[in-house]
Design a protein around this motif. Sequence first.
Motif, PDB file in Angstrom:
ATOM      1  N   GLU A  81     -47.077 -15.582 -10.025  1.00 23.09           N
ATOM      2  CA  GLU A  81     -47.785 -16.622  -9.281  1.00 23.09           C
ATOM      3  C   GLU A  81     -46.942 -17.281  -8.195  1.00 23.09           C
ATOM      4  OE1 GLU A  81     -50.278 -19.292 -11.330  1.00 23.09           O
ATOM      5  OE2 GLU A  81     -50.915 -17.826 -12.835  1.00 23.09           O
ATOM      6  N   ILE A  82     -45.622 -17.196  -8.303  1.00 22.10           N
ATOM      7  CA  ILE A  82     -44.803 -17.754  -7.218  1.00 22.10           C
ATOM      8  C   ILE A  82     -44.332 -16.672  -6.250  1.00 22.10           C
ATOM      9  CG2 ILE A  82     -43.991 -19.630  -8.710  1.00 22.10           C
ATOM     10  CD1 ILE A  82     -41.225 -18.191  -8.691  1.00 22.10           C
ATOM     11  N   ALA A  83     -44.661 -15.418  -6.532  1.00 18.50           N
ATOM     12  CA  ALA A  83     -44.213 -14.322  -5.671  1.00 18.50           C
ATOM     13  C   ALA A  83     -44.672 -14.546  -4.236  1.00 18.50           C
ATOM     14  CB  ALA A  83     -44.761 -12.995  -6.191  1.00 18.50           C
ATOM     15  N   GLY A  84     -43.762 -14.408  -3.296  1.00 18.14           N
ATOM     16  CA  GLY A  84     -44.089 -14.558  -1.892  1.00 18.14           C
ATOM     17  C   GLY A  84     -44.071 -15.986  -1.394  1.00 18.14           C
ATOM     18  N   TYR A  85     -43.629 -16.947  -2.212  1.00 17.99           N
ATOM     19  CA  TYR A  85     -43.576 -18.325  -1.698  1.00 17.99           C
ATOM     20  C   TYR A  85     -42.634 -18.347  -0.489  1.00 17.99           C
ATOM     21  CZ  TYR A  85     -38.934 -19.415  -3.652  1.00 17.99           C
ATOM     22  OH  TYR A  85     -37.582 -19.457  -3.919  1.00 17.99           O
ATOM     23  N   ALA A  86     -42.919 -19.240   0.459  1.00 17.82           N
ATOM     24  CA  ALA A  86     -42.279 -19.116   1.772  1.00 17.82           C
ATOM     25  C   ALA A  86     -41.265 -20.199   2.102  1.00 17.82           C
ATOM     26  CB  ALA A  86     -43.359 -19.118   2.861  1.00 17.82           C
ATOM     27  N   ALA A  87     -41.303 -21.311   1.395  1.00 16.53           N
ATOM     28  CA  ALA A  87     -40.446 -22.437   1.764  1.00 16.53           C
ATOM     29  C   ALA A  87     -40.250 -23.333   0.546  1.00 16.53           C
ATOM     30  CB  ALA A  87     -41.053 -23.205   2.933  1.00 16.53           C
ATOM     31  N   GLN A  88     -39.505 -24.398   0.741  1.00 17.33           N
ATOM     32  CA  GLN A  88     -39.211 -25.285  -0.389  1.00 17.33           C
ATOM     33  C   GLN A  88     -38.869 -26.682   0.092  1.00 17.33           C
ATOM     34  OE1 GLN A  88     -35.112 -24.815  -2.003  1.00 17.33           O
ATOM     35  NE2 GLN A  88     -35.072 -22.925  -0.774  1.00 17.33           N
ATOM     36  N   LEU A  89     -39.011 -27.628  -0.809  1.00 23.18           N
ATOM     37  CA  LEU A  89     -38.457 -28.970  -0.644  1.00 23.18           C
ATOM     38  C   LEU A  89     -37.307 -29.098  -1.629  1.00 23.18           C
ATOM     39  CD1 LEU A  89     -41.528 -31.402  -0.453  1.00 23.18           C
ATOM     40  CD2 LEU A  89     -39.789 -31.077   1.322  1.00 23.18           C
ATOM     41  N   LEU A  90     -36.137 -29.433  -1.133  1.00 29.62           N
ATOM     42  CA  LEU A  90     -34.997 -29.694  -1.993  1.00 29.62           C
ATOM     43  C   LEU A  90     -34.973 -31.193  -2.277  1.00 29.62           C
ATOM     44  CD1 LEU A  90     -32.377 -28.997  -3.450  1.00 29.62           C
ATOM     45  CD2 LEU A  90     -31.191 -29.200  -1.235  1.00 29.62           C
ATOM     46  N   VAL A  91     -35.169 -31.544  -3.539  1.00 28.71           N
ATOM     47  CA  VAL A  91     -35.267 -32.949  -3.946  1.00 28.71           C
ATOM     48  C   VAL A  91     -34.065 -33.267  -4.831  1.00 28.71           C
ATOM     49  CG1 VAL A  91     -36.709 -34.708  -5.029  1.00 28.71           C
ATOM     50  CG2 VAL A  91     -37.781 -32.738  -3.902  1.00 28.71           C
ATOM     51  N   THR A  92     -33.289 -34.267  -4.428  1.00 32.37           N
ATOM     52  CA  THR A  92     -32.068 -34.623  -5.144  1.00 32.37           C
ATOM     53  C   THR A  92     -32.087 -36.096  -5.506  1.00 32.37           C
ATOM     54  OG1 THR A  92     -30.853 -32.972  -3.854  1.00 32.37           O
ATOM     55  CG2 THR A  92     -29.546 -34.588  -5.062  1.00 32.37           C
ATOM     56  N   LEU A  93     -31.779 -36.390  -6.759  1.00 29.46           N
ATOM     57  CA  LEU A  93     -31.607 -37.770  -7.209  1.00 29.46           C
ATOM     58  C   LEU A  93     -30.130 -38.009  -7.480  1.00 29.46           C
ATOM     59  CD1 LEU A  93     -33.580 -39.985  -9.582  1.00 29.46           C
ATOM     60  CD2 LEU A  93     -31.228 -39.442 -10.212  1.00 29.46           C
ATOM     61  N   ARG A  94     -29.600 -39.104  -6.945  1.00 30.29           N
ATOM     62  CA  ARG A  94     -28.194 -39.456  -7.118  1.00 30.29           C
ATOM     63  C   ARG A  94     -28.064 -40.820  -7.793  1.00 30.29           C
ATOM     64  NH1 ARG A  94     -28.946 -37.107  -2.158  1.00 30.29           N
ATOM     65  NH2 ARG A  94     -27.522 -35.412  -1.549  1.00 30.29           N
ATOM     66  N   ASN A  95     -26.969 -40.984  -8.498  1.00 28.27           N
ATOM     67  CA  ASN A  95     -26.547 -42.277  -9.026  1.00 28.27           C
ATOM     68  C   ASN A  95     -27.458 -42.849 -10.106  1.00 28.27           C
ATOM     69  OD1 ASN A  95     -24.252 -42.367  -7.355  1.00 28.27           O
ATOM     70  ND2 ASN A  95     -25.446 -43.182  -5.647  1.00 28.27           N
ATOM     71  N   ALA A  96     -27.990 -41.979 -10.951  1.00 27.41           N
ATOM     72  CA  ALA A  96     -28.705 -42.460 -12.137  1.00 27.41           C
ATOM     73  C   ALA A  96     -27.683 -42.901 -13.180  1.00 27.41           C
ATOM     74  CB  ALA A  96     -29.601 -41.372 -12.708  1.00 27.41           C
ATOM     75  N   ALA A  97     -27.911 -44.042 -13.795  1.00 28.10           N
ATOM     76  CA  ALA A  97     -26.971 -44.548 -14.790  1.00 28.10           C
ATOM     77  C   ALA A  97     -26.936 -43.673 -16.027  1.00 28.10           C
ATOM     78  CB  ALA A  97     -27.330 -45.985 -15.175  1.00 28.10           C
ATOM     79  N   ASN A  98     -28.047 -43.008 -16.331  1.00 24.63           N
ATOM     80  CA  ASN A  98     -28.099 -42.102 -17.474  1.00 24.63           C
ATOM     81  C   ASN A  98     -29.203 -41.085 -17.233  1.00 24.63           C
ATOM     82  OD1 ASN A  98     -30.672 -43.292 -18.626  1.00 24.63           O
ATOM     83  ND2 ASN A  98     -29.336 -45.084 -18.775  1.00 24.63           N
ATOM     84  N   GLY A  99     -29.210 -40.026 -18.042  1.00 24.70           N
ATOM     85  CA  GLY A  99     -30.174 -38.952 -17.841  1.00 24.70           C
ATOM     86  C   GLY A  99     -31.602 -39.386 -18.026  1.00 24.70           C
ATOM     87  N   LEU A 100     -31.838 -40.305 -18.956  1.00 24.71           N
ATOM     88  CA  LEU A 100     -33.209 -40.721 -19.223  1.00 24.71           C
ATOM     89  C   LEU A 100     -33.811 -41.484 -18.049  1.00 24.71           C
ATOM     90  CD1 LEU A 100     -35.569 -40.843 -21.143  1.00 24.71           C
ATOM     91  CD2 LEU A 100     -34.525 -42.837 -22.247  1.00 24.71           C
ATOM     92  N   SER A 101     -33.093 -42.490 -17.546  1.00 24.44           N
ATOM     93  CA  SER A 101     -33.631 -43.254 -16.415  1.00 24.44           C
ATOM     94  C   SER A 101     -33.768 -42.372 -15.185  1.00 24.44           C
ATOM     95  CB  SER A 101     -32.742 -44.464 -16.113  1.00 24.44           C
ATOM     96  OG  SER A 101     -31.431 -44.065 -15.768  1.00 24.44           O
ATOM     97  N   GLY A 102     -32.813 -41.444 -14.977  1.00 22.60           N
ATOM     98  CA  GLY A 102     -32.893 -40.550 -13.832  1.00 22.60           C
ATOM     99  C   GLY A 102     -34.078 -39.613 -13.904  1.00 22.60           C
ATOM    100  N   HIS A 103     -34.302 -38.988 -15.056  1.00 21.10           N
ATOM    101  CA  HIS A 103     -35.432 -38.068 -15.193  1.00 21.10           C
ATOM    102  C   HIS A 103     -36.769 -38.793 -15.072  1.00 21.10           C
ATOM    103  CE1 HIS A 103     -32.528 -35.096 -16.725  1.00 21.10           C
ATOM    104  NE2 HIS A 103     -33.451 -34.205 -16.444  1.00 21.10           N
ATOM    105  N   ARG A 104     -36.867 -39.965 -15.638  1.00 23.31           N
ATOM    106  CA  ARG A 104     -38.128 -40.720 -15.533  1.00 23.31           C
ATOM    107  C   ARG A 104     -38.471 -40.969 -14.066  1.00 23.31           C
ATOM    108  NH1 ARG A 104     -39.981 -43.999 -19.967  1.00 23.31           N
ATOM    109  NH2 ARG A 104     -40.584 -45.547 -18.422  1.00 23.31           N
ATOM    110  N   PHE A 105     -37.512 -41.491 -13.295  1.00 20.33           N
ATOM    111  CA  PHE A 105     -37.804 -41.822 -11.908  1.00 20.33           C
ATOM    112  C   PHE A 105     -38.033 -40.571 -11.070  1.00 20.33           C
ATOM    113  CE2 PHE A 105     -36.256 -43.191  -7.577  1.00 20.33           C
ATOM    114  CZ  PHE A 105     -37.438 -43.838  -7.248  1.00 20.33           C
ATOM    115  N   LEU A 106     -37.213 -39.545 -11.251  1.00 19.27           N
ATOM    116  CA  LEU A 106     -37.396 -38.321 -10.475  1.00 19.27           C
ATOM    117  C   LEU A 106     -38.749 -37.687 -10.760  1.00 19.27           C
ATOM    118  CD1 LEU A 106     -36.269 -36.260  -8.504  1.00 19.27           C
ATOM    119  CD2 LEU A 106     -35.150 -35.108 -10.429  1.00 19.27           C
ATOM    120  N   THR A 107     -39.203 -37.738 -12.003  1.00 20.79           N
ATOM    121  CA  THR A 107     -40.522 -37.195 -12.338  1.00 20.79           C
ATOM    122  C   THR A 107     -41.624 -37.931 -11.597  1.00 20.79           C
ATOM    123  OG1 THR A 107     -39.768 -36.485 -14.521  1.00 20.79           O
ATOM    124  CG2 THR A 107     -42.137 -36.764 -14.230  1.00 20.79           C
ATOM    125  N   GLN A 108     -41.503 -39.251 -11.517  1.00 26.37           N
ATOM    126  CA  GLN A 108     -42.509 -40.026 -10.786  1.00 26.37           C
ATOM    127  C   GLN A 108     -42.495 -39.694  -9.298  1.00 26.37           C
ATOM    128  OE1 GLN A 108     -40.890 -43.699 -12.432  1.00 26.37           O
ATOM    129  NE2 GLN A 108     -42.886 -44.183 -13.330  1.00 26.37           N
TER     130      GLN A 108
END
Length: 290
Positions: free
Chosen positions: A129-156
């Motif tokens: 289903e992803i075969a032939g995809y043409a481009a991407q968005l590179l999304v980076t989160l920096r400076n999360a105090a811990n993995g839980l708070s970082g993953h929660r915000f990045l998911t949103q």
Amino acid sequence: MSFFTKWFKKDPANESNREAAERSRPERTDREHGGANGDWTTVPDERPDTVTLERHILLKTPSPPSLDGCLPFLRTLGLEVEGGVHDGQLLIHYRGMTVTAEYIPAPLPDGEAESNGKYNRLWPEAEQEIAGYAAQLLVTLRNAANGLSGHRFLTQVLAAMLMPNENALAVYSAPLLVSRADYLASAELLKEKELPVNLWVFVGLYGGESGGAAYTHGMADFGSDEFELLNSPRSGNEIFELTFSVVHYAVARNIRFQGGEEIAFAGRTITLNRSAGSALQGMTVKIEEA
């Protein structure tokens, strides 16, 4: 009742532990809130002892998506975010964390995402289903105090990008691939104060002469060793569900197993022992049934 509905039931103990983890992060300052020197167009340097997370949104066609609606959407969730689009890059600042999104008019090199697609048990058609995809968005989160708070915000943030963007196919973080529809559905769990751990941690399966086995990828983001389950006579589905249930247990309760612990699932006792990895490098926590 689906497997994920079963494991994502609310647990008062989970809630108190998650709240404690959230409180453990440092207080936001006005300087952090708006980026370096209060300028939201600046990406702050990575601070020591913080978590950095990276995701790729795979796009069907090479068309830069509009990201102007991300901040208004996040504010409807009650998040006091600042930022905007600057020089074609989206920047979002929230509680000391910064998310950037950069459009790249090309797929990942060497067919990386497609190659990993075949290992995703929750999306067996991913490779096709992803075969032939043409481009991407590179999304980076920096400076999360811990993995839980970082993953929660990045998911949103990722949900805010995916919702209006039908050109998006999937979210990728090696080796995990999640379709746009499944990502948006699982992200809704955050509104119910539940954790979409299936978006954060990969569970892989393989077989050998002594039985089936599983391993994880992504627990390091939560300060934990990865998990392994080895030489099991159970079916692939059972091995996957048991491994994932232990992963969810650890993330939801902010637990870092040291080895020697016992936990109970569905009337059976699980022992967790720490030793050198089998399929993974370094030390791993072995899931062993009593």
